[in-house]
Every structure is written in C-alpha cells, then in structure tokens.
Scaffold this motif. Sequence first.
Motif, PDB file in Angstrom:
ATOM      1  N   GLU A  13       2.524   6.218  -2.392  1.00  0.00           N
ATOM      2  CA  GLU A  13       1.347   5.363  -2.240  1.00  0.00           C
ATOM      3  C   GLU A  13       1.246   4.481  -3.481  1.00  0.00           C
ATOM      4  O   GLU A  13       1.613   4.913  -4.583  1.00  0.00           O
ATOM      5  N   GLY A  29       5.427  -0.941   3.016  1.00  0.00           N
ATOM      6  CA  GLY A  29       4.329  -1.311   3.898  1.00  0.00           C
ATOM      7  C   GLY A  29       3.232  -2.041   3.144  1.00  0.00           C
ATOM      8  O   GLY A  29       2.796  -1.596   2.087  1.00  0.00           O
ATOM      9  N   ARG A  35      -1.627   2.254  10.381  1.00  0.00           N
ATOM     10  CA  ARG A  35      -2.636   2.021   9.345  1.00  0.00           C
ATOM     11  C   ARG A  35      -2.824   0.525   9.086  1.00  0.00           C
ATOM     12  O   ARG A  35      -3.413   0.126   8.097  1.00  0.00           O
ATOM     13  N   LYS A  41       0.816  -1.212   0.000  1.00  0.00           N
ATOM     14  CA  LYS A  41       0.000   0.000   0.000  1.00  0.00           C
ATOM     15  C   LYS A  41       0.851   1.265   0.000  1.00  0.00           C
ATOM     16  O   LYS A  41       0.531   2.249  -0.672  1.00  0.00           O
ATOM     17  N   SER A  42       1.948   1.253   0.754  1.00  0.00           N
ATOM     18  CA  SER A  42       2.794   2.445   0.888  1.00  0.00           C
ATOM     19  C   SER A  42       4.253   2.034   0.912  1.00  0.00           C
ATOM     20  O   SER A  42       4.596   0.886   1.210  1.00  0.00           O
ATOM     21  N   CYS A  43       5.129   2.975   0.609  1.00  0.00           N
ATOM     22  CA  CYS A  43       6.556   2.718   0.722  1.00  0.00           C
ATOM     23  C   CYS A  43       7.306   4.038   0.956  1.00  0.00           C
ATOM     24  O   CYS A  43       6.843   5.119   0.558  1.00  0.00           O
ATOM     25  N   PHE A  73       2.988   3.690   9.003  1.00  0.00           N
ATOM     26  CA  PHE A  73       2.426   2.556   8.266  1.00  0.00           C
ATOM     27  C   PHE A  73       1.766   1.561   9.215  1.00  0.00           C
ATOM     28  O   PHE A  73       0.677   1.031   8.934  1.00  0.00           O
ATOM     29  N   ASP A  98       8.263   9.277   0.321  1.00  0.00           N
ATOM     30  CA  ASP A  98       7.203   8.295   0.529  1.00  0.00           C
ATOM     31  C   ASP A  98       6.234   8.295  -0.650  1.00  0.00           C
ATOM     32  O   ASP A  98       5.983   9.335  -1.273  1.00  0.00           O
ATOM     33  N   MET A 157      -0.417  -1.862   8.684  1.00  0.00           N
ATOM     34  CA  MET A 157       0.501  -2.468   7.709  1.00  0.00           C
ATOM     35  C   MET A 157       1.620  -3.244   8.379  1.00  0.00           C
ATOM     36  O   MET A 157       2.049  -2.932   9.489  1.00  0.00           O
ATOM     37  N   VAL A 195       5.555  -3.948   7.951  1.00  0.00           N
ATOM     38  CA  VAL A 195       6.624  -3.157   7.339  1.00  0.00           C
ATOM     39  C   VAL A 195       7.887  -4.004   7.177  1.00  0.00           C
ATOM     40  O   VAL A 195       8.288  -4.727   8.094  1.00  0.00           O
TER      41      VAL A 195
END
Length: 1002
Positions: free
Chosen positions: A369, A568, A533, A359-361, A530, A367, A535, A537
């Motif tokens: 999405e 994440g 939310r 979802k994210s990194c 993260f 950062d 996630m 990681v």
Amino acid sequence: MSSKDVIIEPKEEEEKVEYHLLSIDETKSLLHTDVTTGLTQDEATERLQRVGANELYGSSGTSTLKVFLSNLFNSMNIVLLIALIVSCCVQDWVEAIVLAVVIVTNTGIGFFQEFKSEKTMEALKKMSSPTARVLRNHEVNVIPCREVVPGDVVYLEEGDVIPADLRLCEAVNLEIDESLLTGESVPAVKQVNKLEVKENEISVGDRTNCAFKNSLATKGRGIGIVIGTGLKTEVGKIAVMLEKSESKSQSGKTPLQKTMDRMMFLLLGIAIILAVVVFAVNKFKITSEVLLYAISLAVAILPEGLPAVVTVTMAVGVRHMAKEKAIIRRLAALEALGQVTDICSDKTGTLTQSKMVVKSCYIGEEDFEVTGVGIIPEGKLMRKAPDSKKYTEEVPLSEINQDSQRLDLASMVCALCSTSSLFYEKEENAWKSIGDPTEIALVVFAQKFGYTKEKISEKYEFIMEHPFDAVVKRMTVIYKNKETGKYLFLSKGAMESELSICNNYMTKDNQIEQIHPDVGKKSKKFMMKFASRGMRVLGLSYAFRDTYDENMTREQAESDLIYLGIIGMYDPPREESAASVRMCQEAGIIVRMATGDHPATAKAIAAEIGIISKENMNKKNVVMVASDFDNMKPEDVDAMTYLPLVIARCTPQTKVTLIEALHRRREKFVAMTGDGVNDAPAIKMADIGIAMGKGGSDVTKQASSITLTDDNFASIVHAIASGRRIFTNIGKFTLHLLSGNVSEVVLLVLGLFFKDQNVSVFPMSPAQILYLNMVTSSPIALALGVEKAAKDVMHHPPRPLSSSLFSFELMLDTVIYGLLMGVLSLVSYIITIIAKNGSDLLTNNVNCNESDGIEEEKCKIGFLARGVAFYVLSLLILVHGFNCRHNRKSGFFTKQKMNKALLFSFILGLILIVPTAYIPVINDKVFKQTYITWQWALIGFSILFFIAFSEVYKAIKRRVWGLDLALIDLEYEDEEDVEEEDLDDDDDDGEIKEIKPNHQVV
C-alpha cells in the motif's frame, strides 16, 4: 437514407444516426466526403448555408428592465405600493416617505443581487474553439470554427480543442480529455474501428472512435470526419436542455417565496376588511380623520419591515457563506437549502480530488500500500506486518533503493516511462505537474522514494521511446547505463499486454525465473482486487541488454522482457468527503453519485466515502449503469422501491432524468453538484444547483444557484447548515413582527369604541404606528435574523416540503402574544383615562386626533393615555425579542448564549423611545402624546405580567408537545439528546426500503 436527409436538412432523424456503429467507409458514403481531398469550397459553402454556423445559439439574455420590474412588482412590494398610493392621496407624507424607502430598499437589493449573474448561454458560446484545421480542395486550411460543416475532414494535434463532433478515421496515440462531457478524470484513448452493436445505447464515454466538440486532445494526433455541428453536437444537446430548463427554473419560486406571497395578499385582504370596519363604526362618514385612521389600521397590520428584514438577513447570509467558500448567486436559494433531501453529486473533482494517485501495487509477488495524496511527492510504502492482514509495516528506503532490485526497477519504470513532469513552484509554494494524469501519478510515486528523471539521468542516458499505442496498449523507453554501457528497456501498459511480452518474472527474493501460468493468475487476482476498489491498473516490465540496434523494431524491443508486477492508481476522495457524506446522512439527506466513470470505479469510491454501505454493495439497483436507467419508462422508475444511489456512465440526460424521477417522489427537494458542461442541464433543473468554482466550467457556474470557490463537497454541508439556520431565524423574526402587528390591530380596533361626541378618538397616532413598525420592531427583527446556528443543526431531518413557515404553532404564538400585548396596552390606556377623567372616559377629547398642541386642555388626557399605551407596546415589543429566540424554551431564564446584536437593539430601542414623550415639539407635534409620571408603575407591571404569562404559556406547550426537534431550533449546550429509531437496512425480500429522511442511507 440520402445525404440530403443527413446533412442538408437537419431533421429529427439525423440525431438517430449512430456514426460510432458505422465503418469509416460507411461514414464517408453517408456524408458524401473524401478523407484524401475533403470537401470543395462550393460544397462547404452550400452546407453552411443550409445547416447554419457551427455555433451554440442561446437566448437573447436577461433584460435589465425585466429584472428590475420582477423585483419591483413582487407580492410584498405590491401591497406596500397600494399603501403608499393611499398615503399620498390623503397627504400623509411621513408615512408615504417611510413606505417609499422600504420599497426602494427591497427592490434595489434584489435587483443588484440577481443582475450580477451573466447570461448562461453566452458562456456556452464563448467555449467554442476559434479555429480549426480542415482539409478542403486537397489542402489543409485554417478556418474559423463557426464555418466547419458536416462532412469536413478535420486534422487534430496535441493541444487542439475539438471544433465539432467527429468520427475518427485516423488516430495515432490519440488521447482526448472529455471530462467536460463525461466527468472522467482520465483522458479517453481513441481508435478508429467501428463499435459492436449493443442492446442499449453506447454512452458518450464509450464511443472510442469519436471525438466531441470542445473536448481537448491531450496526446497524439488524428483525423476525423465532422458528423455534427452547432446544436447537433453532444455539447449542443446540452445547450438545448439547458435553455429549456432555464425558463422553467426562472419561473419557479422557493417555498418561502410562495409562502410570503400568500401571507402578504392575505394581510392585504384583512387590511381592507379592517378599513371597512373603521368606516362602519363611523357610520360611513368618510372624513379625512376617518380615512387617516383606516390607513393607519391597514399599515398596522402590514409588516412593512418584513421584506427589508428578510432581504437584509439573506444578504448577511450571503456574506457569511462567502467566507465559508460558497458564493450565493440567488438570495432565495439560501433559505431553500434547509429543505434539501437529496444531493446528486458528480464524482470527479467534487467528491474526489481529480488527481490520480498510486494507492496499491503488486511487485515481485508481494503487495504493498502507498500513502500520500495528490501530487505532493511525500509518502511511504507499506507492507503487511507478520501474522496481520493490515499494511502497518513500513518498507525502508534502503530496501527500495537497491540497484536492479524489484522495487528499485519498478520505481525506475514509473519515473522514466513517462512524458509527464512534476516540479515545485516556489512563487506559489506548491507542487505543479504537466501531462497525462495517469503518468503524473506514476511520476509522483517514483519521486516519493527519490527517483526523478533528473537524478536517474546522471547515471542513465535516454536512447529511444516507443510511445503508447492503443493497439498494443503499452509504452516502452530505452536508456543506456553510462558506466556499464548496458541498455535498460522499461515498459508500462495493460497487464495482459505486459505479460504477453515477458518470458521471465522477478520473484519476491529478487530472483529471475521463467514465467508460468500462476504468475498471470496471481496478477489477475490483484488486478481484480484493485479494480474493485476503483483503481486503474498498469503492468510493469523491464530488461537489461548488452546491445541495442538503431534499426531494432518495436516488436523486437518489446520482447523477452522481465515481468515486475502491477501498480494500481485512482482518483482519491477528498479528505473531507467521507465526513461530509456522513454528516448529510445524519441530517437526513441522501447523497447520490451520478458520474461518467466506469461502474466499478464509481461503486468503489461510493463505498469508500460511505454513500453505500458494504453490506448493500451488491443489492439490486443500488448501483446502476446509465444505459439501463435511461431505457426505463418513467412509470417503471416510479415503481422502484428506491432510486439508485450510484449511476455510472452518465450522460447529461441521465442526470436530468434522475432529478425528474426524484421530483416525482414525495417530499423531494434536490440539490445537484458538478463541474463539467455535462452537469449544467441537471444543475439548472435541480431545486438547488451547486457548481465548482475552481475546476468548474463557466456554463456550470452560470447555471447554478451556488458556486463553491474551493470545489469542496464539505462546503455544501456548511451551506445547508447555514440555510437551515436562516430559515429558523426567519421564523423567529416573522413571529416577532407579526405578533407586534397583531397587538397594534387589537389596540386600534378596540380603540374605535372610545368616542367623544360620536367621533372615535385614536388610541395611537400614525407616527406612533410607523415608529413601532420601523424603529422599534425592525432592529430587533434584524438581530433575530443573525442568530447563530445550533451546534446540532445538522442532527435532525430537513423540514418537509409540505410544511410552511406559517405553521400552526407559529400562527398560534402570533395570535397569543399579539392579543396579550395589545390587551395590556389597551388596559393601560383605559386605566390612565379612568384615573384622570373618571367614568367620562374621553369626554372633551374631540378633534384630538389631529391636534397640534398640548396646550389645549381638552386633549391632555387623550395625549397622556396615548403615551402610556405607546410606551407599554414599545417596551413589550422590545422584550418580546428575547422571547422569540425560542418557541418552547424560556427566553429569559436560560443558559443560552446572549445574542449581542439583540442586546444592542434592545438598548438602542430604550434610548430612542425617550424623546417621543419628553422632548417638546417631538412629543406633541409629531407623536401627539405627552410625558409620563406615575404611569411608569403601570408600564412596569405590564412588562412583568407579559414575561410571567410567556413562561407559563411555554411551559404548557412543553407539557403538551414536548421539545420536538422538527419544530424547534436547537440552541442550547444542555439540550437533551433525542433518540431516533434505527432503520433496518433489509426487508424480508432482501431489498432496500425507501430511505427515510431522518435516517442514515442504507
């Protein structure tokens, strides 16, 4: 504590031994075993005899005869059976045959519907692993799983089903899928060290040094000592709870069933009283004619068609719900859905997709999405637009696909540092995956931007892999560039682990600089973001080197790397979950989450789909850990202002405790959803158990009342809406049938006073009564049972548990309409007689109750009057069907969309009534009436008067009671909107008040 106390005699204290808090040596000593030799065959045989086979013992199952008898001798059928016996005694075969058909229909449908379900405990037995590899007498032998005993040393490999509960004494890259017990989508990483003693009990999901029966080894290998078999295992404890709750659930009845039982016995009592009245009026001279009339009156008050109509309506509802992806296993559950006030749902696979996705990194100090869902490799990489906090700017592929740049290298780590695979199945037209869910998510992420193992292998050659290790918490692979000869080291793992092996990091400008403390701080900041939310990681790192030595140790390979950042991933909610949760809240239904996941993950998902609002995220007891909730006394739980909306790290008992707590609260009717074995006891104990059909275990499906074929939480909302519709429709046709019965009783009771030579002349023959009950009323009732749901059926709260189908309004309507129809029929009867016979009324009509021929002049007047009364009542019952579509709005002057089934039943009723008066033999021999002439004007006036009275009566009700959403079914497109009070989320002390059923959840 001796060995005998623990193994030989499976006493209660055995369950209290917490092996996860013991060292390996303490476990070996306690169980008298040796991991190098195993048990001897004699020891194993003796223990097997004493503790029993490693099986889950269930009940003997449901008896076919028991199911049949329970359906035959229910309250409705008992009343009808009594009427059938009496009818046979007086040789009224027509009535007896009709009653027998009704009883057989009711019993048959109920029996076959109930007997479809398999035995719950048999499904548990089938789950057992067939064989296990066990060390005995210095040799590893493959033995049947049922022969495994406490103290046995079991060897595990990837793909093995764990045969019993184990205390691990060796774990090499061992990961076990425990989702059936914990609900967690990510396999648990195992280790062998004893755990620290905590104040609260350590949940199953946190016992990292144990393996549990029926879970699956997904990676690595291990060795474990058996600490529990059969019912002493964690899954065995579930079996015990399930069996205990099964008997309770089977004995219980839904509110509608209880109401119907009371109604049928009440009507039986009234029928007996009316029979006594008949005997009293005839001075207790019980002739065959008098007895026949008493039976006819009793049959008139009993709604013979009601059981059949209820059953058929339910069956139609079952077929409708099957199209909506919900298989109803118990007919009674369908109507009960309309009373659901709370839904306790599992997270993984129910509210979420049970598929990890990136979802994210945070890569190279920036950062991003990531869009896209599931394992479909389609999506975009998004960054924050200038002067914006939203991720609205797409990163072009040209920027990602640059050799040795931060995004290029991060994608390569995700694609290559993995043992999982992703492929497209042409036959099924779908993407498929093999391997660990976390690694699959990374592979999908890389493939979204064109990085696949196959494509990268054209340029890079695989050299070496250092698999994931639970101690160092990372995995590293080595590839060689075929063109330059350089070696590429790629590593992924826990963020702290990756930072510990890196001396440099890559900046936003793709420059390599020496690592400094701020790099770790920023990464930790995003890791916490993260994690909040929901996630999981992972850190990423790499290095290019000119040389590689085959003798290079893992420590040497994993040193002096370049840190890239973190990525994440999480198990995303289903697309429909948020909307479905919101719809439940609008319908006054509280959605609660009970999951085995980490509290932070559960909290984040709950917030994302709207179970808890952002402003209430940090309020006391909105989110609780299972260990805290389980250790509370029942009185302390009951004293809580509100029960938690999210409970994390749940055990099977936690979910049962939650349902018990809800049941102790006022007006709570609970539905429980889930897919794993850990959900089965709670699903069985809940008022409505809902299992996932695709991803759910057999045990859960068999314990449930409803199974969702698409594993979609949204289908639950459709099921509840259908349940509300069905209950409303039951009220409609119940009103129609009962008011028809009241009208018949009014006519027959008052008709007792019309006599000739002190003998009552029946105003209606038995054939006419049965015709009204079965031919005229039943099709109309069935048509009312399939009325469509209102568009806003989910916009008002569930009906209270204290409410009854037979509300004051329904009973008032039944009496008013019944009296009106009965009186109009009786008045028509009297006017017809007076017009023919003057003031003598029924003189010279003696013995016409059983006359076989209209040629007898003395019966002509009585037969004609019967025909008029019968036609008036039949047509009023047909017209009354439209009246019953709504209890306060007009049934005749409305924009309401026509019910085609009702219109067809009305026309059919008009056609079928013609032969009863105008076809010879049928009219006089069967129905004992004759054809009608000028009396049609009288019949027409009666119908018009009934319609006019109904409209005035409803207008008065609207004036007095209004259009109460809780009492009426909303069917109209022009229905007025009814505003509700807004609920303040907070009270003065900052806590959440008890959630009212007709308001959105905190």
